[in-house]
Write an enzyme that holds these catalytic residues in place. Structure first.
Site, PDB file in Angstrom:
ATOM      1  N   SER A   2       0.790  -1.241   0.000  1.00  0.00           N
ATOM      2  CA  SER A   2       0.000   0.000   0.000  1.00  0.00           C
ATOM      3  C   SER A   2       0.815   1.280   0.000  1.00  0.00           C
ATOM      4  O   SER A   2       0.230   2.374  -0.037  1.00  0.00           O
ATOM      5  CB  SER A   2      -0.944  -0.002   1.204  1.00  0.00           C
ATOM      6  OG  SER A   2      -1.964  -0.954   1.034  1.00  0.00           O
ATOM      7  N   LYS A   6       3.462   6.597   4.862  1.00  0.00           N
ATOM      8  CA  LYS A   6       2.489   5.641   4.330  1.00  0.00           C
ATOM      9  C   LYS A   6       3.003   4.239   4.555  1.00  0.00           C
ATOM     10  O   LYS A   6       4.156   3.923   4.254  1.00  0.00           O
ATOM     11  CB  LYS A   6       2.240   5.863   2.826  1.00  0.00           C
ATOM     12  CG  LYS A   6       1.175   4.936   2.259  1.00  0.00           C
ATOM     13  CD  LYS A   6      -0.196   5.263   2.826  1.00  0.00           C
ATOM     14  CE  LYS A   6      -1.208   4.133   2.609  1.00  0.00           C
ATOM     15  NZ  LYS A   6      -1.048   3.034   3.584  1.00  0.00           N
ATOM     16  N   THR A   7       2.132   3.415   5.097  1.00  0.00           N
ATOM     17  CA  THR A   7       2.460   2.021   5.374  1.00  0.00           C
ATOM     18  C   THR A   7       2.031   1.122   4.221  1.00  0.00           C
ATOM     19  O   THR A   7       1.323   1.534   3.305  1.00  0.00           O
ATOM     20  CB  THR A   7       1.742   1.555   6.647  1.00  0.00           C
ATOM     21  OG1 THR A   7       0.340   1.820   6.490  1.00  0.00           O
ATOM     22  CG2 THR A   7       2.255   2.299   7.862  1.00  0.00           C
ATOM     23  N   GLY A   8       2.450  -0.129   4.296  1.00  0.00           N
ATOM     24  CA  GLY A   8       2.012  -1.148   3.352  1.00  0.00           C
ATOM     25  C   GLY A   8       2.282  -2.514   3.934  1.00  0.00           C
ATOM     26  O   GLY A   8       3.287  -2.709   4.623  1.00  0.00           O
TER      27      GLY A   8
END
Length: 299
Positions: free
Chosen positions: A77, A239-241
């Site tokens: 993501s 932003k993570t993923g």
């Protein structure tokens, strides 16, 4: 008299020497030097049974560090920051309006769609889709953003346009999270993805108004993993993923209370062949706790 003076002087020297030795023996031992940061990251990798890709840079001093920074990891993501940035770029060029709306259909909803699942059968604006994708990592919102910009390949094109020569997006949510080791699809590297985020958040890839809006959206991220390892008073625009094989990423800018700015790009995955291996979110926090003092240390 001379002999007596010599004897007294010699005795005094002996007493002074003994005192010095006593003080030396009772003084607190010196603090041991910590191992090099690369060794400490390696120890974390062994502890978690994981590979950790790290690229980090103090944007004010230029000090940087890298560990597996050019190895490929699944983006998951993290691509949503690129998608939202491309939407902002198109809005600045008059190609769309953030107030434009789409209708959410039941067929759009995917696992982890906390915002869009409440809007089925109703309209949602493009700005709301950006916020949902960035702050809650809403997957249905991300697919709508991909539709707006022309599909996954446009993320690859956008990456190249901002100086990121490695990131590529090939599939849609949620297939892009399969993260099979060795699969080149939907991958990037910590150095490339970190450089892209730097261009978006503190560089000139976006106009100033759009850069500020992206920064504000990302500072309100509710999924951050790196914040757990930051000193008190710090925050992030990140932003993570996450995906299979314990793929766990977090990329962004950490901001200190005295104006410090650190680029942090963490990309991790399990060393095992288990696609259901547990998340490495705690490891991301520990990586941040190691890297931030290293980048901000004097000297």
């Amino acid at each position: 008299m001379r002999r007596r003076s010599l004897l007294i002087g010699g005795g005094a020297l002996a007493v002074l020497a003994a005192c010095s030795q006593e003080r030396a023996s009772t003084a607190a031992p010196a603090e041991p030097m910590p191992p090099p940061i690369e060794d400490r990251i390696g120890a974390l990798e062994r502890q978690y049974g994981a590979f950790a890709g790290v690229y980090a840079e103090n944007l004010d001093t230029g000090r940087s560090m890298a560990h597996r920074a050019d190895d490929a990891f699944a983006m998951c993501s993290t691509f949503k920051a690129y998608a939202a940035a491309r939407v902002l770029q198109k809005a600045a060029r008059g190609e769309l309006n953030l107030t434009d709306a789409v209708t959410v259909e039941a067929s759009d909803i995917l696992p982890n769609s906390p915002i869009t699942e409440t809007r089925v059968g109703r309209n949602i604006t493009i700005e709301e889709l950006c916020v949902a994708a960035l702050q809650r990592s809403d997957n249905a919102a991300a697919n709508w953003l991909l539709r707006v910009i022309g599909g996954p390949s446009r993320i690859t094109d956008f990456a190249r346009s901002i100086g990121d020569d490695r990131s590529r997006l090939d599939r849609w949510e949620i297939e892009l999270n399969s993260a099979v080791p060795g699969d080149p699809r939907d991958t990037s590297t910590p150095r490339a993805l970190g450089g892209g985020f730097r261009s978006l958040l503190v560089g000139d890839a976006l106009e100033e108004a759009e850069r500020r809006r992206l920064d504000e959206w990302m500072r309100a991220n509710q999924t951050s993993s790196m914040r757990a390892g930051l000193p008190q008073g710090w925050t992030t625009a990140d932003k993570t993923g996450s995906g299979d094989y314990a793929t766990t990423n977090d990329v962004g800018i950490a901001y200190g209370p005295d104006g410090q700015r650190l680029l942090l790009a963490f990309m991790t995955r399990t060393q095992s062949n288990d696609p259901d291996a547990p998340t490495l979110r705690p490891m991301i926090g520990e990586l941040a706790a190691l890297v931030v003092p290293h980048l901000t240390a004097a000297g």
